[in-house]
Design an enzyme around this catalytic site. Sequence first.
Site, PDB file in Angstrom:
ATOM      1  N   TYR A 335      -4.499   1.129  -8.957  1.00  0.00           N
ATOM      2  CA  TYR A 335      -3.200   1.380  -9.589  1.00  0.00           C
ATOM      3  C   TYR A 335      -2.875   0.230 -10.534  1.00  0.00           C
ATOM      4  O   TYR A 335      -2.918  -0.941 -10.144  1.00  0.00           O
ATOM      5  CB  TYR A 335      -2.135   1.516  -8.502  1.00  0.00           C
ATOM      6  N   CYS A 336      -2.537   0.547 -11.797  1.00  0.00           N
ATOM      7  CA  CYS A 336      -2.139  -0.440 -12.788  1.00  0.00           C
ATOM      8  C   CYS A 336      -3.262  -1.470 -12.954  1.00  0.00           C
ATOM      9  O   CYS A 336      -4.420  -1.108 -13.157  1.00  0.00           O
ATOM     10  CB  CYS A 336      -0.813  -1.067 -12.398  1.00  0.00           C
ATOM     11  N   LEU A 337      -2.970  -2.752 -12.879  1.00  0.00           N
ATOM     12  CA  LEU A 337      -4.011  -3.769 -13.028  1.00  0.00           C
ATOM     13  C   LEU A 337      -5.068  -3.644 -11.930  1.00  0.00           C
ATOM     14  O   LEU A 337      -6.238  -3.972 -12.147  1.00  0.00           O
ATOM     15  CB  LEU A 337      -3.377  -5.165 -13.017  1.00  0.00           C
TER      16      LEU A 337
END
Length: 607
Positions: A335-337
Amino acid sequence: MQSERSQENGLEKVGSDHLDSDKKRINAQAADASAKLDRIAHAALARMSGGISPVSLSIAYAEWGLGLATSPGTLWHLYTRAWEHTADWFSDQVSASLPAGDTGSDAIARKLEGDERFRDSGWQSQPWSAIATSSLAMERWLSETAAVPGVSDRSREKVRFYNRQLMDLLSPSNWPLSNPEVIRKFLETGGETAIKGARLAAKDWRKRLHRDEADDDIDALRPGAGLAMTPGKVVMRNHLVELIQYTPTTDTVFAEPLLIIPSCIMKYYILDLSEHNSMVRWLVDQGHTVFILSWRNPDESDAALTLDDYVSLGVLEALRFVAEKLRQPVHLVGYCLGGTFAAIAAAHLQKQCIGSPDFVCPLASLTLLAAETDFSEPGELGVLIDDAQVHALEAMMAAKGYLTGRQMAMTFQFLHARDLVWSNRTKSYLLGEPAFVNDLVSWNADVTRLPATMHGQYLRRLYLRNELAHGKYSFLGTPVSLRDIHVPMFVVGTEKDHVSPWKSVYKIHQLVSGEVTFVLTNGGHNAGILSEPGHAGRHYRMHCTKSGQPRLTPSDWVQKAEHRDGSWWELWGTWVQRDAKAKQRAHAITGGLCDAPGEYVMVRYDD
């Protein structure tokens, strides 16, 4: 005599070498002192400007100003546009003031429609409607002024962005004497709203001065007390992460586990908030064996941690642990980074498969949630990332060894200051309404730090040089290419994402050669991912691009993708299970270091 002369020449050479060595040492010391002085000055300047680089801002406005000064045609066009906006505004006001002024009133209502700042009915009447529409006209005109020929796209976007920030600050909704709702409620309550607002402002001011002061409203919800309540145990811990395994709630489970890598920019329990919107709980209830990483909140001793450390100590070590414990291939989710980290790890593992036929890859699939792998179009966040800005941040981090959680939170708030800063302050300070607190607000206040070295590498290597997309990213000294990823991929973008714009997330299609199922869901960076089944208004588009099929442009993809109502979680659950082996009997977690949510998530700092 010749021997004496040779000795003298030798002594002169030794003396000369010593002088050269001393000069080099003195020059090196002077250079170090100069660099240190520069860092101190740049750090102080960055702190005074709230982390925004004055150099970056000045360059953008200087380029824009010089371009405008040397473009008489553009100057004339903007002059005429200013008069057109003024005439349009004046015409609406005159029409609305006439006895049969429905046309003008309707025009004003249309211009105010959809803007949350002017939702109150008081803005529909004079003089407030005139004030509001004049502010909107100025916003439109200032946005137009950014389009100057000969100015780079980056400078143009910066000018447009900062002009918008200025107008958001000066919006009439932010000031007590130009906001009809504030005046009306002040009169209705006999000034009580002003007293309440002053108390809330004083409370916020005390919190800024005394950062260790607790916020009872927000702290009422915290990990282990209303948040992150899904039962489980920490089954692995190293210096950087705790690995949590969740207790099964079904009699049988799918053989292949899920390992979730959240972003280290946020606490992991964004995916395990309350019972009704916890992705972790939902997955466990569907019969999945779920593991999740909880990143350690770093301190000054972690300044030298690198991007490679986050991928190796975080993703790869946890992946290896899960695969060895269950002896099954793993569905890796980022998720995300955390998704960027997961993609790097997947490329590294799949390259090992290509180079070593005997190597067994532990991956069953790769899922990326609002995660960028190509940073060439990072959206509004890119406005705040250039060489001067990164240099300013590095100078700030050098003094402490990390980027503070407060600075990180301010960056994201700054992107949408209208909604996240000014509207909230209007409600609190002018209307006396306490901030609305829920699970997402409490999580958002639980900020994390980032190590100085890792954060600098992240900005320079991924954002500025875009090494991962260009195939130039080196992991542990060896280049990795996303083209090596051949496991099936499930990728999610969100329509209103200002952190990972969906068209940027979509670029994964051009970087991998395998199958990609892409989903575009409504909502933003967090709300679009927290899309639990049963939540009203949820919908998404999906389309699967098989290996070898042509990659569609984003606009063509939208035209071809199937529109569905409901939560994308259910589609993803089916996708993960499509090649699943027969279910097996669920077993209780053996061993464990401590109960979930663990120890690392509890670490908070008052900076």
